[in-house]
Write a protein that holds these residues in place. Sequence first.
Motif, short mmCIF file in Angstrom:
data_model
loop_
_atom_site.label_atom_id
_atom_site.label_comp_id
_atom_site.label_asym_id
_atom_site.label_seq_id
_atom_site.Cartn_x
_atom_site.Cartn_y
_atom_site.Cartn_z
N UNK A 384 0.83 -1.21 0.00
CA UNK A 384 0.00 0.00 0.00
C UNK A 384 0.87 1.26 0.00
N UNK A 385 1.91 1.25 0.82
CA UNK A 385 2.76 2.44 0.98
C UNK A 385 4.23 2.01 0.92
N UNK A 386 4.95 2.35 -0.15
CA UNK A 386 6.32 1.87 -0.32
C UNK A 386 7.25 2.18 0.84
N UNK A 387 7.17 3.40 1.40
CA UNK A 387 8.08 3.75 2.49
C UNK A 387 7.79 2.91 3.72
N UNK A 388 6.53 2.71 4.02
CA UNK A 388 6.18 1.88 5.17
C UNK A 388 6.66 0.44 4.99
N UNK A 389 6.49 -0.09 3.80
CA UNK A 389 6.96 -1.46 3.56
C UNK A 389 8.48 -1.54 3.65
N UNK A 390 9.15 -0.52 3.16
CA UNK A 390 10.61 -0.50 3.24
C UNK A 390 11.09 -0.53 4.69
N UNK A 391 10.51 0.31 5.53
CA UNK A 391 10.98 0.46 6.91
C UNK A 391 10.49 -0.67 7.81
N UNK A 392 9.24 -1.08 7.66
CA UNK A 392 8.66 -2.01 8.62
C UNK A 392 8.68 -3.47 8.17
N UNK A 393 8.95 -3.73 6.89
CA UNK A 393 8.80 -5.11 6.42
C UNK A 393 9.93 -5.63 5.55
N UNK A 394 10.66 -4.78 4.86
CA UNK A 394 11.66 -5.26 3.90
C UNK A 394 12.85 -5.90 4.60
N UNK A 395 13.51 -6.82 3.89
CA UNK A 395 14.68 -7.51 4.42
C UNK A 395 15.89 -7.25 3.52
N UNK A 396 17.09 -7.53 4.06
CA UNK A 396 18.31 -7.35 3.28
C UNK A 396 18.31 -8.20 2.02
N UNK A 397 17.66 -9.37 2.07
CA UNK A 397 17.64 -10.26 0.92
C UNK A 397 16.92 -9.65 -0.28
N UNK A 398 16.14 -8.59 -0.05
CA UNK A 398 15.44 -7.94 -1.14
C UNK A 398 16.29 -6.87 -1.83
N UNK A 399 17.46 -6.57 -1.28
CA UNK A 399 18.39 -5.66 -1.96
C UNK A 399 18.98 -6.40 -3.15
N UNK A 400 18.72 -5.90 -4.34
CA UNK A 400 19.14 -6.61 -5.55
C UNK A 400 20.23 -5.90 -6.34
N UNK A 401 20.21 -4.56 -6.29
CA UNK A 401 21.18 -3.78 -7.07
C UNK A 401 21.75 -2.67 -6.19
#
Length: 436
Positions: A384-401
């Motif tokens: 729903x909200x990219x910044x919220x997902x980045x801060x509250x849910x994203x993991x290092x494994x999702x860093x691709x580039x």
Amino acid sequence: MQAELLIHAQWVLPVDPLDRQLTDHAVAVADGRILAVLTSEEARRSVEAQRVIELPGHLLMPGLVNAHTHAAMVLMRGLADDLPLMTWLHEHIWPAEQRWVDPAFVADGTRLAVLEMLRGGITCYNDMYFHPEVTAQVTAEAGMRAVIGMIVVDFPTGYAASADEYIAKGLALHEHYRNHPLIRVAFAPHSPYAVSDAPLQRVRALADELEVPIHIHLHETRDEVLQSLRDHGERPISRLNRLGLVGPGLVCVHMTQLEEDEIALLADSGAHVVHCPESNLKLASGFCPVAKLLDAGINVAIGTDGAASNNDLNMLGEMRTAALLGKGVAGSASALPAATALRMATINGARALGLEDEIGSLEPGKSADLVALDLRDSHTQPLYHPVSQLVYAASQQQVRQVWVRGRHLLRDGLPTGLDNGRIIAAARTWGERLGR
């Protein structure tokens, strides 16, 4: 418009003053710098690029700035866990350093730290450790950006015998890297309890002359404050202020023990604070009043601290912890929102290091230090909200580039210029030595 690289992403977070969240945008890069941030539609019409990268489902943002590290200490990860700070330092870490820390240790540790940080989206870090010339060389060879601390303590180590020798070696480091595109330096007196008045006054004078920051642990624990009251008759920040160190070039790390007048002093002086939430929690050092500092107009950045007390170099995790802890300490769910945590991990870190004109946001003219995360993973769906997902849910494994100065250092999750197997093998060898 002619560009060497054009990156299209589903979301672009410039981390600009308006905190915009852009959809279907692109970033054009030439000579290692950002030419433009524009809609993908406009980019396809107006930009001729030598290389075009399409990143559907990805978020493109500035590289993370880890504002406080002891990079080589990653080789002490897990060596002495679950101990209070002074016991941890005096009985475990400092004895291990006296025995083992040499240029080879720092080189292998820094390579491991750089690998871990790049894979987690960190493109710049601020370091404080022995043999900083080795840290600088390894980092530059990897193509990463860093501010390398000119370490100063009163006591002798395998690196230097006196405060004068630490400072002399630091000045040589500064001279060597004074025009380097990736490496800057800062004075790094360890802490008020490890450096006496005369070296601190000399550091202040030299920092003013060379126009470099001063990076120091400060008000990390209650015991530190009590010790200062006992030995100097004043709290640590008052002592630093009396010695002339408190000003816009001071980068204060931890700051868990603060009174209202000290917050006012920081705000009036323009000093910066680096919040290390996970290290402070693990060592039970206390709670930095981040919301109060931000409300007072103080620039607050985020650091991981060393992996010996964290136990990782994960700025995505640190952002999440900072946001959650900030709410708990302030007693308000709206304190330290996701967008603020993102700023703390990017442009605020750049500002603390004097690099805000070079990195920390995606703006034309700035260095192309970029990170892309794949948000199509189950961790970040639905979105729903990219910044919220980045801060509250994203993991290092999702860093691709990852790019630094437009150079592709992490491609599809894999390092382009570091030997992953060799670095891990060296770390295992050190683990066998230290674990005996």
